[in-house]
Design a protein around this motif. Structure first.
Motif, PDB file in Angstrom:
ATOM      1  N   SER A  94      22.641 -26.185  45.488  1.00 41.43           N
ATOM      2  CA  SER A  94      21.900 -26.145  46.748  1.00 41.43           C
ATOM      3  C   SER A  94      22.063 -24.817  47.487  1.00 41.43           C
ATOM      4  O   SER A  94      23.090 -24.140  47.367  1.00 41.43           O
ATOM      5  N   ASP A  95      21.032 -24.481  48.278  1.00 39.05           N
ATOM      6  CA  ASP A  95      21.171 -23.317  49.155  1.00 39.05           C
ATOM      7  C   ASP A  95      22.103 -23.630  50.319  1.00 39.05           C
ATOM      8  O   ASP A  95      22.704 -22.726  50.902  1.00 39.05           O
ATOM      9  N   THR A  96      22.264 -24.920  50.648  1.00 41.87           N
ATOM     10  CA  THR A  96      23.181 -25.310  51.722  1.00 41.87           C
ATOM     11  C   THR A  96      24.605 -24.849  51.427  1.00 41.87           C
ATOM     12  O   THR A  96      25.280 -24.279  52.296  1.00 41.87           O
ATOM     13  N   GLU A  97      25.061 -25.077  50.207  1.00 41.58           N
ATOM     14  CA  GLU A  97      26.418 -24.666  49.860  1.00 41.58           C
ATOM     15  C   GLU A  97      26.556 -23.151  49.882  1.00 41.58           C
ATOM     16  O   GLU A  97      27.607 -22.609  50.248  1.00 41.58           O
ATOM     17  N   VAL A  98      25.492 -22.440  49.508  1.00 37.50           N
ATOM     18  CA  VAL A  98      25.527 -20.976  49.564  1.00 37.50           C
ATOM     19  C   VAL A  98      25.697 -20.511  51.013  1.00 37.50           C
ATOM     20  O   VAL A  98      26.487 -19.606  51.307  1.00 37.50           O
ATOM     21  N   VAL A  99      24.977 -21.137  51.938  1.00 38.10           N
ATOM     22  CA  VAL A  99      25.099 -20.771  53.354  1.00 38.10           C
ATOM     23  C   VAL A  99      26.519 -21.044  53.848  1.00 38.10           C
ATOM     24  O   VAL A  99      27.115 -20.221  54.558  1.00 38.10           O
ATOM     25  N   LEU A 100      27.091 -22.166  53.460  1.00 37.11           N
ATOM     26  CA  LEU A 100      28.452 -22.506  53.882  1.00 37.11           C
ATOM     27  C   LEU A 100      29.471 -21.521  53.321  1.00 37.11           C
ATOM     28  O   LEU A 100      30.355 -21.034  54.047  1.00 37.11           O
TER      29      LEU A 100
END
Length: 600
Positions: A97-103
């Protein structure tokens, strides 16, 4: 795409407030129909509703890693490059996910992560090390994010309704909020409800025990443009090719919104090219009466449908026309859904038709690419090219071929609203960055472009976000890529009109991908029904409100002005132009009735 919300309070134990935090989260259920998450510690509660687009199984939120917990709405189109960079620094990932990249990017770069993101986003990150909350919003304001400071912390949400669901916040409105609504000034940060703010586009807000601090990480800057016209056209095309390819990333069905104008047609053609063997799917809106006969008026010279079909045939898209009738446009259920989606008064049939179009699209696709914002970026509106509008000492859209409804309101209210609008206009002009040594005309056109990119476009992006997310549809806006916006903003106005027409740079960049009919077509605005039955319905509704002593709009109305407006013949050109004003007054009444804000 998702809905986020949360509550920070350093003076109470929020683990005892689960039901309130859950209520806040569930106001976002339409934005996130696929999943729900709530994370609570003593001084913070973060809620998330998910519309799964990338890594359907792995992108569950709220997401925690080490000392940080994230709720996030949007898409980071460069997440693959960022992931590779972070892996080079030793970061390891559990999901796609891109969410984990942002985190992970936050853990690496802290609040400076926003400088590295290319996309549309609103996010909130709680850091246990400092007990601080970071709120951040994308550069153009594509994704919404509201907040309200409390005596001991903050409430926030993707939409005002999330904050309104908390008993600590009371819906109140001041005269300034009403002026803001009716003048469409769209003052950065202003959220209409007293005590509520928007995180401004290109800003972060950090909330800690000592209060909140606002930081600007991106804004339009002035610099000399050194490319000649051919090089500028080539670079615009290179940017568009890259932007469209990035924004086609999706693990769910994707389509384009197609109006037959230059903007949406270009995206449809470029998307089809980028997809290769897979033909793109496209959707357009039309009205029952106009499928058999269209009458040119002062706003629209041509109907969309013939051009839509030219593009669909030219690129070979899988195309669907969504045809609407008056009954759908005036349906009480639809009107209420639109009002609840926006939390604010809307724009009549231009809102209801868009909502109905999105609802039909959602039956087939989860993601759509839109041509929104190309007119603001490239100078497409007719008023950009009207010398009297350019010279006017006010917002360009305040002088144009539609009204905002102020002419139907009490003269004192009207006068004070006009004064408010002028003050906000002068404030906006004071922000404009200029290149030294340019001509007076170039300076003025830079001002006009700046006003559109920092005020008008945000009204349209808000509208697009609320009405699409209300049916669980993610709409992407490639023309809002900050690289394109920054580059074109700094091109001379003479470049933007080098062929003697509107949007010259865009036309020159994509002409090879389009049918000649669309390349030649003059700008036409978003369609509005011409059916006189719709006009009659609007007039009847306003007449009822004008005679109903219980209608919330009563104290604000100029009864004589309303009677004059209602006496005009049905179907006249003037009524076509003025109808938006009638709709705005009705919408204000309905908002006051539904949300019952305390007037302070």
């Amino acid at each position: 795409m998702c809905g986020i919300t949360g509550w920070v309070d350093y003076g109470r134990d929020l683990t005892t407030e689960r039901s309130t935090a859950l209520n806040m989260t569930r106001t976002m259920r339409l934005r996130g129909p696929d999943d729900e998450g709530l994370w609570i510690e003593p001084h913070v509660a973060l809620g998330h509703r998910r519309l799964a687009v990338i890594d359907v199984e792995g992108g569950v939120q709220p997401m925690s890693e080490g000392p940080a917990t994230l709720v996030y709405s949007g898409e980071a189109y460069n997440f693959r490059e960022l992931r590779r960079e972070l892996e080079g620094h030793g970061h390891r990932f559990r999901t796609r996910s891109d969410t984990e990249v942002v985190l992970q990017a936050y853990l690496r770069w802290g609040p400076a992560l926003v400088d590295r993101l290319n996309g549309m986003f609103a996010l909130a990150i709680w850091d246990r090390r400092t007990e601080e909350l970071l709120l951040a919003r994308d550069r153009l304001g594509i994704k919404p994010l509201y907040y309200a400071l409390t005596p001991h912390g903050v409430l926030f949400g993707s939409e005002p309704k999330a904050i309104l669901a908390n008993p600590m916040f009371t819906a109140r409105v001041e005269d300034e909020g009403l002026f803001e609504l009716m003048t469409m000034a769209k003052t950065p940060g202003h959220a209409i409800f007293a005590g509520m703010r928007e995180v401004e586009p290109g800003h972060t807000v950090r909330v800690g025990r000592e209060g909140a601090t606002d930081h600007v990480y991106w804004s339009l800057r002035a610099r000399e443009h050194t490319d000649d016209i051919p090089a500028t056209v080539r670079h615009v095309r290179e940017l568009l090719d890259d932007i469209v390819e990035r924004q086609l990333i999706s693990d769910v069905p994707l389509c384009t919104l197609l109006s037959g104008g230059l903007d949406s047609s270009a995206l449809t053609a470029l998307a089809d090219q980028a997809l290769g063997a897979d033909s793109v799917r496209s959707f357009a809106v039309d009205f029952v009466e106009e499928t058999v006969g269209f009458t040119p008026d002062e706003l629209r010279e041509t109907a969309d449908t013939p051009y839509v079909h030219d593009v669909a045939k030219h690129v070979g898209s899988q195309h669907t026309d969504v045809v609407l009738d008056t009954g759908q446009l005036v349906s009480p259920e639809v009107l209420d859904s639109v009002l609840r989606a926006r939390d604010l008064p809307g724009f009549g049939d231009m809102d209801t038709s868009l909502y109905l179009l999105f609802g039909e699209i959602r039956r087939h696709s989860t993601v759509a690419l839109s041509g929104e914002s190309a007119d603001e970026v490239f100078g497409g509106y007719r008023w950009f090219h009207d010398s009297s509008v350019v010279a006017a000492d006010t917002f360009p859209w305040a002088t144009t071929a539609f009204t905002n409804g102020l002419e139907l309101l009490d003269r004192d209210f009207d006068a004070r609203a006009e004064a408010y609008q002028h003050r906000r206009y002068r404030e906006a002009l004071s922000e404009v960055p200029h290149v030294p040594g340019t001509s007076a005309h170039e300076r003025r056109m830079r001002e006009i472009c700046y006003l559109h990119l920092t005020r008008w476009v945000r009204t349209l992006l808000d509208r697009k976000d609320r009405l699409s997310m209300a049916v669980g549809l993610e709409v992407r806006v490639p023309y809002c890529d900050h690289r394109l916006v920054d580059y074109v903003f700094n091109t001379p106005w003479s470049y933007k009109t080098y062929d003697g027409r509107e949007k010259s740079l865009l036309r020159g960049a994509v002409a090879d991908a389009l049918p000649e009919s669309v390349v030649r077509r003059v700008k036409s605005p978003y369609p509005s029904t011409q059916n006189v039955s719709y006009e009659r319905a609007i007039r009847d509704r306003l007449g009822e409100l004008a005679t109903d002593p219980a209608a919330p709009i009563q104290p604000y109305l100029d009864k004589a002005a309303v009677r004059t407006a209602l006496r005009r013949p049905v179907g006249t050109a003037s009524l076509q132009r003025d109808r938006i004003g009638l709709e705005r007054v009705i919408a204000l009444n309905d908002w006051l009735a539904a949300y019952r804000p305390v007037h302070v």
